[in-house]
Design a protein around this motif. Structure first.
Motif, PDB file in Angstrom:
ATOM      1  N   ASP A  67       0.832  -1.206   0.000  1.00  0.00           N
ATOM      2  CA  ASP A  67       0.000   0.000   0.000  1.00  0.00           C
ATOM      3  C   ASP A  67       0.866   1.255   0.000  1.00  0.00           C
ATOM      4  O   ASP A  67       0.520   2.257  -0.633  1.00  0.00           O
ATOM      5  N   TRP A 122       0.910   4.186  -2.871  1.00  0.00           N
ATOM      6  CA  TRP A 122       0.706   5.582  -2.475  1.00  0.00           C
ATOM      7  C   TRP A 122       1.882   6.449  -2.920  1.00  0.00           C
ATOM      8  O   TRP A 122       1.701   7.558  -3.426  1.00  0.00           O
ATOM      9  N   HIS A 179       1.901   9.845  -5.449  1.00  0.00           N
ATOM     10  CA  HIS A 179       2.144  11.167  -4.885  1.00  0.00           C
ATOM     11  C   HIS A 179       3.552  11.700  -5.102  1.00  0.00           C
ATOM     12  O   HIS A 179       3.846  12.839  -4.714  1.00  0.00           O
ATOM     13  N   TRP A 193       4.242   8.262   6.215  1.00  0.00           N
ATOM     14  CA  TRP A 193       3.085   7.515   5.696  1.00  0.00           C
ATOM     15  C   TRP A 193       2.472   6.628   6.773  1.00  0.00           C
ATOM     16  O   TRP A 193       1.241   6.560   6.912  1.00  0.00           O
ATOM     17  N   GLU A 247      -1.418   7.036   7.990  1.00  0.00           N
ATOM     18  CA  GLU A 247      -2.420   5.978   7.910  1.00  0.00           C
ATOM     19  C   GLU A 247      -2.961   5.611   9.294  1.00  0.00           C
ATOM     20  O   GLU A 247      -4.137   5.257   9.438  1.00  0.00           O
TER      21      GLU A 247
END
Length: 490
Positions: free
Chosen positions: A137, A141, A145, A178, A182
């Motif tokens: 994940d 991501w 980005h 990150w 999350e």
């Protein structure tokens, strides 16, 4: 289950030494948020990993079982991944008790999308691709980005290297940021009718030592403690091994060591700042005081001590881990510091005990709640750890320690070491051959023998430790039983 039931936040770093927090006496690295957490909770001075590498320790954390019973004795010969099939896991028991459970970051499960009791996981598995077409994940991501034509590994440093450099991308793309982003998202979007269990699992300060430039530069300009090197450590001065960019041993140039340590300390400082964001989120949501917070690492990092790098060793830099627990407000503060030896298997029963969930019979660890509240009179005298062959057969080891004395046995060399950690915390002077230490050496050798006798695995005849030179790799029968479904290991 009532919403007044305590929430649980399990903060886990990867490959963080015990001596890299201010609350453990480190005056170089800045860990303000974790030190503040420690001031509200309990610092465990002698916490040890049962097997100092990622997979075996995480298996013990998830199950409360010793490595022999999880079947994962390391990451070397004869070992498999952390397969599913555990009858009882920490998130599984909490989910059955009504908790909303979430894992964020590094899980190191196999298959990689296995839940092992979590309702959901959001993964950063660094560079591991163990399942067909697996994309983490975090990687997805990152690619969505990023601000240019670069990848998340374009800094050019291997995942297990001693090399270091500042992070090559904007700081907001770093996996540490990150992971906290999350985690905050989960806190805000969780089921408000249920208590939550959140495991926030960082992929750092494990190499690559790629702290964002602010943190990297800060420690490049600080005085940093250099490695300790024992009188026995010349055995690891191996130029051929040292030549590798992922060397596990060998002498490095002082500037290389300093750069590695600057990157490592910078990563810890960065993690501490991000943990501060997560704790502030708990406060804004009004759940901080009713949340049990556990902070620990899976194992340490030698960082050049005794000419060694990475982990899997019994030495303090690799096996001694930080552990802090802040209890829910209803329990009060508890003891500030605890010197009794504890281990990762103790985390699951401690959490279950705190929130009133029964501990499964499969759990080998002990609840640390009695120690925290001051009633821990019946506690173990020492902890046992092990790791099978990994980087080299000569490094397969078994150890026992109480935090004051440590005994290490190398089965494939059939040699041993003894250290007095009170006077020699860096393990620079091996006492095993000193005439005055022979009674103490035998006492600790007997403790290891007592740990190994029940296995019937050929490591001891009950009186002596038996050399494993030239013998097949040690494999626990519990691993095959679990993955084949022959036994649920109740």
């Amino acid at each position: 289950m009532s919403v007044e039931q305590p929430n649980i936040l399990l903060l886990m770093t990867d490959q963080q030494r015990w001596d890299t927090l201010g609350c453990y006496g480190n005056n170089t690295v800045e860990t303000v948020n974790l030190d503040a957490l420690a001031s509200e909770g309990t610092v465990f001075e002698h916490a040890y990993t049962p097997s100092p590498s990622c997979v075996p320790t995480r298996a013990s954390l998830m199950t409360g079982m010793d490595p022999w019973h999880t079947g994962v004795l390391g990451m070397g010969g004869g070992q498999g991944p952390m397969e599913t099939g555990f009858a009882h896991t920490l998130p599984g028991e909490l989910a059955r008790a009504g908790y909303h459970t979430q894992g964020v970051g590094k899980m190191h499960f196999y298959p990689q999308r296995a839940l092992n009791g979590f309702h959901n996981t959001i993964l950063d598995e660094s560079g591991r691709i163990e399942d067909p077409n697996f994309v983490s994940d975090y990687k997805s991501w990152f690619d969505q980005h990023k601000t240019g034509a670069y990848d998340f590994v374009d800094h050019g440093i291997h995942w297990n290297s001693w090399m270091a450099r500042p992070y090559h991308a904007p700081e907001f793309l770093h996996p540490t940021n990150w992971t906290v982003n999350e985690s905050i998202s989960f806190i805000k979007r969780r089921d408000p009718r249920k208590p939550f269990f959140l495991k926030t699992s960082f992929a750092r300060p494990h190499s690559p030592y790629d702290a964002p430039p602010f943190y990297f530069d800060l420690y490049q300009n600080k005085e940093i403690p250099m490695p300790v090197v024992g009188s026995w450590a010349s055995m690891h001065d191996q130029p051929v091994d040292a030549a590798s960019p992922v060397a596990w041993r060998g002498i490095r140039k002082p500037e290389e060591i300093r750069r590695a340590r600057a990157g490592y300390y910078g990563l810890i400082h960065h993690i501490d700042h991000q943990i501060g964001r997560l704790l502030d989120c708990l406060r804004r949501e009004g759940v901080y005081h009713n949340t049990m917070i556990v902070f620990l690492s899976d194992h340490g990092d030698m960082l050049g001590d005794h000419h060694l790098w990475r982990k899997t060793y019994a030495y303090e830099g690799s096996s001694h881990i930080p552990m802090i627990i802040k209890m829910p407000a209803v329990f009060g503060k508890g003891k500030a510091r605890i010197s009794e030896p504890v281990t990762v298997q103790d985390v699951m029963p401690t959490i279950l005990n705190t929130v009133g969930v029964d501990t499964p019979h499969s759990v080998d660890g002990k609840s640390m709640v009695p120690l925290i509240v001051g009633n821990g009179t019946d506690w173990r005298s020492y902890v046992h750890g092990e790791h099978n062959t990994c980087y080299s057969e000569e490094q397969e080891m078994q150890y026992v320690t109480d935090g004051s004395t440590k005994y290490i046995w190398f089965p494939r060399l059939d040699t041993e070491q003894l250290f007095d950690l009170n006077v020699d915390p860096g393990e620079c002077h091996d006492l095993s051959n000193e005439p005055g230490a022979q009674l103490e050496l035998q006492r600790w050798r007997d403790r290891l023998i007592a740990e190994l006798v029940p296995r019937g695995a050929g490591l001891t005849d009950g009186k002596r430790l038996l050399s494993q030179a030239g013998k097949p790799f040690l494999v626990s029968p519990h691993y095959k039983a679990r993955v084949s479904g022959e036994s649920a290991l109740q």
